[in-house]
Design a protein around this motif. Structure first.
Motif, PDB file in Angstrom:
ATOM      1  N   ARG A   1      -5.991   2.301   8.604  1.00  0.00           N
ATOM      2  CA  ARG A   1      -5.908   3.649   8.030  1.00  0.00           C
ATOM      3  C   ARG A   1      -5.530   4.682   9.074  1.00  0.00           C
ATOM      4  O   ARG A   1      -5.680   5.881   8.841  1.00  0.00           O
ATOM      5  CB  ARG A   1      -7.264   4.023   7.417  1.00  0.00           C
ATOM      6  CG  ARG A   1      -7.780   3.055   6.362  1.00  0.00           C
ATOM      7  CD  ARG A   1      -6.973   3.105   5.099  1.00  0.00           C
ATOM      8  NE  ARG A   1      -6.986   4.419   4.494  1.00  0.00           N
ATOM      9  CZ  ARG A   1      -6.312   4.750   3.397  1.00  0.00           C
ATOM     10  NH1 ARG A   1      -5.544   3.828   2.812  1.00  0.00           N
ATOM     11  NH2 ARG A   1      -6.364   5.958   2.889  1.00  0.00           N
TER      12      ARG A   1
ATOM     13  N   ARG B   1       0.827  -1.208   0.000  1.00  0.00           N
ATOM     14  CA  ARG B   1       0.000   0.000   0.000  1.00  0.00           C
ATOM     15  C   ARG B   1       0.859   1.255   0.000  1.00  0.00           C
ATOM     16  O   ARG B   1       0.544   2.239  -0.690  1.00  0.00           O
ATOM     17  CB  ARG B   1      -0.929  -0.001   1.215  1.00  0.00           C
ATOM     18  CG  ARG B   1      -1.870   1.200   1.268  1.00  0.00           C
ATOM     19  CD  ARG B   1      -2.768   1.148   2.474  1.00  0.00           C
ATOM     20  NE  ARG B   1      -2.014   1.232   3.703  1.00  0.00           N
ATOM     21  CZ  ARG B   1      -2.556   1.056   4.918  1.00  0.00           C
ATOM     22  NH1 ARG B   1      -3.834   0.774   5.038  1.00  0.00           N
ATOM     23  NH2 ARG B   1      -1.801   1.145   5.989  1.00  0.00           N
TER      24      ARG B   1
ATOM     25  N   ASP C   1       0.614   9.692  -4.603  1.00  0.00           N
ATOM     26  CA  ASP C   1      -0.789  10.068  -4.745  1.00  0.00           C
ATOM     27  C   ASP C   1      -0.912  11.592  -4.823  1.00  0.00           C
ATOM     28  O   ASP C   1      -0.570  12.300  -3.865  1.00  0.00           O
ATOM     29  CB  ASP C   1      -1.588   9.530  -3.555  1.00  0.00           C
ATOM     30  CG  ASP C   1      -3.078   9.755  -3.725  1.00  0.00           C
ATOM     31  OD1 ASP C   1      -3.490  10.300  -4.773  1.00  0.00           O
ATOM     32  OD2 ASP C   1      -3.848   9.398  -2.807  1.00  0.00           O
TER      33      ASP C   1
ATOM     34  N   LYS D   1      -3.274  13.751  -2.105  1.00  0.00           N
ATOM     35  CA  LYS D   1      -2.968  13.928  -0.695  1.00  0.00           C
ATOM     36  C   LYS D   1      -2.777  15.408  -0.379  1.00  0.00           C
ATOM     37  O   LYS D   1      -2.140  16.132  -1.147  1.00  0.00           O
ATOM     38  CB  LYS D   1      -1.697  13.169  -0.318  1.00  0.00           C
ATOM     39  CG  LYS D   1      -1.871  11.667  -0.177  1.00  0.00           C
ATOM     40  CD  LYS D   1      -0.573  11.043   0.315  1.00  0.00           C
ATOM     41  CE  LYS D   1      -0.734   9.539   0.525  1.00  0.00           C
ATOM     42  NZ  LYS D   1       0.518   8.929   1.032  1.00  0.00           N
TER      43      LYS D   1
ATOM     44  N   THR E   1       0.625   4.121  -3.006  1.00  0.00           N
ATOM     45  CA  THR E   1       0.086   5.454  -2.718  1.00  0.00           C
ATOM     46  C   THR E   1       1.169   6.488  -2.472  1.00  0.00           C
ATOM     47  O   THR E   1       0.864   7.611  -2.064  1.00  0.00           O
ATOM     48  CB  THR E   1      -0.833   5.392  -1.485  1.00  0.00           C
ATOM     49  OG1 THR E   1      -0.065   4.932  -0.343  1.00  0.00           O
ATOM     50  CG2 THR E   1      -1.985   4.442  -1.724  1.00  0.00           C
TER      51      THR E   1
END
Length: 291
Positions: A190, A127, A134, A137, A131
């Motif tokens: 998360r 992950r 990304d 963000k 990400t």
């Protein structure tokens, strides 16, 4: 001569690589050797050396990336190798150490907990790689990880072992199993976690020497009292997790509040921005709506 055997092709195939591109990868390979050695030491029952090898691998993991950026030796190959090293050192090795230390008392249940932790480490790394770039963000998110990072997860999950080395009674195997699963869950969650890589972080010039002295003192304490320091750091890190979540939420709310445009509730269209000090429109002066 075949086209693929031309001198130009051979030169391109065997082109030289700068030494600065190799140095970070050599550090990463040394970290993998430390992780694999930790697994061997755990199978032989030498748990203190096995844990020390994981700590050494964590130190190397924090060094290789910084060295690569310092000497401009980043490469895609190095990034992939670093992910592989993290999976071995901070997923597989800690799970096996815990299994050989105590989780084997629960037979299959202990083995399942060790596997779940290793798999959580691999998912956490996948992950992170997916990400990392990304664009959606917010800027402040660069100061946070999503979920507990793998190196810190590996060091934290071995807290029962540290306490055992300090002479404390060994906790029940079921408690160690639940703790292992909890740390694995935190790795794939998360939960916003402080990254320790604050953007544009600077040290005042007058504090440079005290920082050097503090780092040397910390290393000396870690060498002289390793299990005390690792136990204290693991506990403090677990206690800091709610603070990271609160800090992230506060900055998220502040960013959302800045992006809200005040709206005049008396305007015909509710989406019309409100201008402070503008005269209100009387009901009779408003344009009639068309049916």
């Amino acid at each position: 001569m075949p086209p693929d055997q031309s001198p130009e092709t051979r030169r391109r195939r065997f082109r030289t690589i700068p030494i600065r591109m190799l140095v970070p990868n050599m550090i990463t390979l040394l970290a993998i050797c430390a992780g694999l050695t930790a697994i061997r030491l755990s199978t032989e029952g030498r748990m203190e050396l096995a844990v020390a090898a994981i700590v050494f691998a964590a130190v190397l993991d924090g060094v290789d990336g910084r060295v690569a950026r310092m000497i401009k030796g980043q490469s895609k190959f190095g990034a992939e190798l670093d992910s592989l090293a993290d999976f071995v050192n901070f997923g597989v090795a800690p799970g096996l150490i815990l299994y050989f230390w105590q989780l084997h008392d629960l037979s299959n249940a202990g083995w399942i907990a060790a596997m779940v932790f290793a798999i959580a480490g691999s998912l956490r790394l996948a992950r992170f790689n997916a990400t990392m770039d990304d664009p959606d963000k917010p800027a402040f998110a660069a100061n946070f990880f999503t979920g507990m990072p793998a190196p810190l997860g590996a060091l934290t999950v071995m807290l029962p072992i540290y306490l055992g080395f300090l002479g404390m009674p060994m906790p029940p195997a079921i408690l160690t199993t639940l703790y292992t699963l909890l740390v694995g869950f935190l790795m794939v969650s998360r939960l916003p976690v402080f990254s320790g890589k604050a953007v544009n972080m600077r040290v005042p010039r007058e504090l440079v020497l005290p920082v050097f002295v503090g780092v040397v003192l910390f290393i000396a304490l870690l060498i002289g009292y390793p299990w005390h320091i690792l136990s204290a750091l693991s506990i403090m890190y677990l206690l800091s997790l709610p603070l990271g979540w609160k800090s992230y939420r506060d900055q998220e709310r502040a960013l959302a509040a800045q992006s809200v445009v005040p709206v005049d509730p008396a305007a015909p269209n509710a989406s019309t921005p409100y201008t402070p000090g503008a005269p209100e429109i009387a009901p009779d002066d408003r344009p009639a709506r068309l049916n």
